[in-house]
Design a protein around this motif. Sequence first.
Motif, PDB file in Angstrom:
ATOM      1  N   THR A  12       0.811  -1.229   0.000  1.00 55.90           N
ATOM      2  CA  THR A  12       0.000   0.000   0.000  1.00 55.90           C
ATOM      3  C   THR A  12       0.838   1.270   0.000  1.00 55.90           C
ATOM      4  O   THR A  12       0.296   2.359   0.191  1.00 55.90           O
ATOM      5  CB  THR A  12      -0.939   0.006   1.226  1.00 55.90           C
ATOM      6  N   ASN A  20       6.425  -1.592  10.369  1.00 56.71           N
ATOM      7  CA  ASN A  20       6.282  -2.884   9.677  1.00 56.71           C
ATOM      8  C   ASN A  20       7.517  -3.742   9.944  1.00 56.71           C
ATOM      9  O   ASN A  20       7.423  -4.953  10.157  1.00 56.71           O
ATOM     10  CB  ASN A  20       6.146  -2.710   8.161  1.00 56.71           C
ATOM     11  N   LYS A 113     -10.560   2.948   9.184  1.00 59.04           N
ATOM     12  CA  LYS A 113     -10.223   3.217   7.777  1.00 59.04           C
ATOM     13  C   LYS A 113     -11.431   3.775   7.026  1.00 59.04           C
ATOM     14  O   LYS A 113     -11.286   4.671   6.193  1.00 59.04           O
ATOM     15  CB  LYS A 113      -9.682   1.959   7.089  1.00 59.04           C
ATOM     16  N   PRO A 146       3.185 -13.979  13.036  1.00 57.40           N
ATOM     17  CA  PRO A 146       3.870 -12.824  13.622  1.00 57.40           C
ATOM     18  C   PRO A 146       3.337 -11.513  13.040  1.00 57.40           C
ATOM     19  O   PRO A 146       3.467 -11.266  11.838  1.00 57.40           O
ATOM     20  CB  PRO A 146       5.344 -13.042  13.235  1.00 57.40           C
ATOM     21  N   VAL A 147       2.743 -10.694  13.894  1.00 59.99           N
ATOM     22  CA  VAL A 147       2.156  -9.412  13.452  1.00 59.99           C
ATOM     23  C   VAL A 147       2.334  -8.367  14.552  1.00 59.99           C
ATOM     24  O   VAL A 147       2.693  -8.692  15.684  1.00 59.99           O
ATOM     25  CB  VAL A 147       0.625  -9.533  13.174  1.00 59.99           C
ATOM     26  N   GLY A 148       2.032  -7.131  14.204  1.00 56.18           N
ATOM     27  CA  GLY A 148       2.009  -6.052  15.185  1.00 56.18           C
ATOM     28  C   GLY A 148       0.664  -6.008  15.907  1.00 56.18           C
ATOM     29  O   GLY A 148      -0.280  -6.722  15.531  1.00 56.18           O
ATOM     30  N   GLU A 149       0.598  -5.156  16.916  1.00 56.05           N
ATOM     31  CA  GLU A 149      -0.592  -5.056  17.769  1.00 56.05           C
ATOM     32  C   GLU A 149      -1.874  -4.754  16.966  1.00 56.05           C
ATOM     33  O   GLU A 149      -2.945  -5.249  17.291  1.00 56.05           O
ATOM     34  CB  GLU A 149      -0.337  -3.951  18.809  1.00 56.05           C
ATOM     35  N   GLN A 151      -2.998  -5.846  14.378  1.00 60.66           N
ATOM     36  CA  GLN A 151      -3.644  -7.002  13.745  1.00 60.66           C
ATOM     37  C   GLN A 151      -4.222  -7.995  14.750  1.00 60.66           C
ATOM     38  O   GLN A 151      -4.755  -9.032  14.362  1.00 60.66           O
ATOM     39  CB  GLN A 151      -2.647  -7.726  12.824  1.00 60.66           C
ATOM     40  N   THR A 185       7.913  -4.139  20.725  1.00 62.75           N
ATOM     41  CA  THR A 185       7.877  -3.437  19.432  1.00 62.75           C
ATOM     42  C   THR A 185       6.536  -3.632  18.715  1.00 62.75           C
ATOM     43  O   THR A 185       6.445  -3.441  17.504  1.00 62.75           O
ATOM     44  CB  THR A 185       9.006  -3.960  18.526  1.00 62.75           C
ATOM     45  N   ALA A 186       5.499  -4.003  19.466  1.00 63.56           N
ATOM     46  CA  ALA A 186       4.212  -4.343  18.844  1.00 63.56           C
ATOM     47  C   ALA A 186       3.535  -3.124  18.228  1.00 63.56           C
ATOM     48  O   ALA A 186       2.683  -3.258  17.346  1.00 63.56           O
ATOM     49  CB  ALA A 186       3.289  -4.969  19.876  1.00 63.56           C
ATOM     50  N   LYS A 187       3.905  -1.931  18.719  1.00 54.74           N
ATOM     51  CA  LYS A 187       3.291  -0.725  18.166  1.00 54.74           C
ATOM     52  C   LYS A 187       4.311   0.404  18.161  1.00 54.74           C
ATOM     53  O   LYS A 187       4.660   0.921  19.226  1.00 54.74           O
ATOM     54  CB  LYS A 187       2.053  -0.350  18.992  1.00 54.74           C
ATOM     55  N   ILE A 188       4.789   0.722  16.980  1.00 59.03           N
ATOM     56  CA  ILE A 188       5.682   1.874  16.810  1.00 59.03           C
ATOM     57  C   ILE A 188       4.772   3.039  16.420  1.00 59.03           C
ATOM     58  O   ILE A 188       3.864   2.880  15.603  1.00 59.03           O
ATOM     59  CB  ILE A 188       6.733   1.590  15.700  1.00 59.03           C
ATOM     60  N   MET A 198       2.433   4.364  13.664  1.00 53.47           N
ATOM     61  CA  MET A 198       3.082   4.693  12.393  1.00 53.47           C
ATOM     62  C   MET A 198       2.447   3.819  11.318  1.00 53.47           C
ATOM     63  O   MET A 198       2.183   2.637  11.557  1.00 53.47           O
ATOM     64  CB  MET A 198       4.589   4.425  12.497  1.00 53.47           C
ATOM     65  N   LYS A 200       2.088   2.953   6.874  1.00 49.82           N
ATOM     66  CA  LYS A 200       2.588   3.159   5.509  1.00 49.82           C
ATOM     67  C   LYS A 200       1.831   4.263   4.807  1.00 49.82           C
ATOM     68  O   LYS A 200       2.387   5.069   4.106  1.00 49.82           O
ATOM     69  CB  LYS A 200       2.307   1.901   4.673  1.00 49.82           C
ATOM     70  N   SER A 201       0.508   4.225   4.960  1.00 53.72           N
ATOM     71  CA  SER A 201      -0.315   5.155   4.192  1.00 53.72           C
ATOM     72  C   SER A 201      -0.682   6.390   5.019  1.00 53.72           C
ATOM     73  O   SER A 201      -1.717   7.004   4.787  1.00 53.72           O
ATOM     74  CB  SER A 201      -1.576   4.435   3.718  1.00 53.72           C
TER      75      SER A 201
END
Length: 337
Positions: A12, A20, A113, A146-149, A151, A185-188, A198, A200-201
């Motif tokens: 994206t 990420n 979103k 493995p994902v960030g918070e 998700q 590091t689950a949520k930057i 943070m 991407k979009s």
Amino acid sequence: MKPRVFSAMQPTSDSLQLGNYLGALVQWVKLQDTHDAIYGVVDLHALTVAPEPQQLRDRTRATAAQFLAAGVDPERSIVFVQSHVPEHAELAWLLSTYTGMGEAGRMTQFKDKSAKVGESGTNVGLFTYPILMAADILLYDTDLVPVGEDQRQHLELSRDLAERLNTRLGEGTVVVPDAHIVEATAKIYDLQEPTKKMSKSSVSPKGTIEILEDPKKIAKNIKSAATDSDTVIAFDRESKAGVSNLLTIYSALDGRSVEQLVADYEGKMYGHLKVDVADVVVEYLTPIREAALDWIESPDRLDAVLADGAAKARTIASATLDRLYDRVGLVPPTPGR
Ligand code: AQP
């Protein structure tokens, strides 16, 4: 047999961002040692934000290039593009018939979103996105994701759907996946708005650290990160969100604990911390950026990796879909299949 890990990212943006990388990609690379790993560029998901066709093509390759540059090894992991494996869209349809409107409607990422783009800009794909994500995961009999918070809730839906399939269609129909979320590091957070993640979009490019960005711009963004009006360097998410975010990033890349960094910076100014974080981030990301640009400049080599990955992914995905189609009672297209 090793346990299986699956995860994916959407193409994206022209570049992935540091969240990420720290929230997911670092774990992807580590888990290759212990797991049978499958990593995807989920381009069908990216269609939900109506990208320009050429931009989507470029971003799909650039996303895969960054996986490889960060250390995902195609000799040990399957790296593929979601649309090359049609079983993802097929299983998503089947799963949509097992998903309640109410439970799909509770997804907070859809609410966020869709609120951003308004009703006229919101498509049905954005609403059913977590169902396609569940299909991505369940197709590969995935043990760990493995994902960030951000998700976590989608992962819960994938688990609920897996349990529902096993209850209705018989134990062993699918594997119930576990989330792998590393708390530190689950949520930057965004550099300019450190209470928001943070992204991407993101609409504020100054708040984001992009992996493929010019190192000077990365340093500038970090040096102009929002901080509080106090002067003490300490970790406190509530009252010092900006400084805490910088400490989290610093610790993840430098190896020192946050407590150690706080001790090392006692009596120093915010400006000093920002300069050092900028140096560490630039030093860390430069080789990844250069390796990614090498892959992007060799699209044939990259496409060959992705074609090989898709063939391997498809073998696994088609066996799972056949099993599911059989259990729900769909007649096979060829006799005796
Ligand atoms: N800020 C973050 N901190 C930690 N982890 C993060 N992830 C995303 N942002 C952060 C993790 O990175 C992976 C990317 O998944 P995705 O491409 O499907 O999209 P996303 O989760 O919606 O991430 P973005 O960057 O915010 O993308 P856009 O802007 O397209 O929505 C996931 O593992 C995610 O948890």
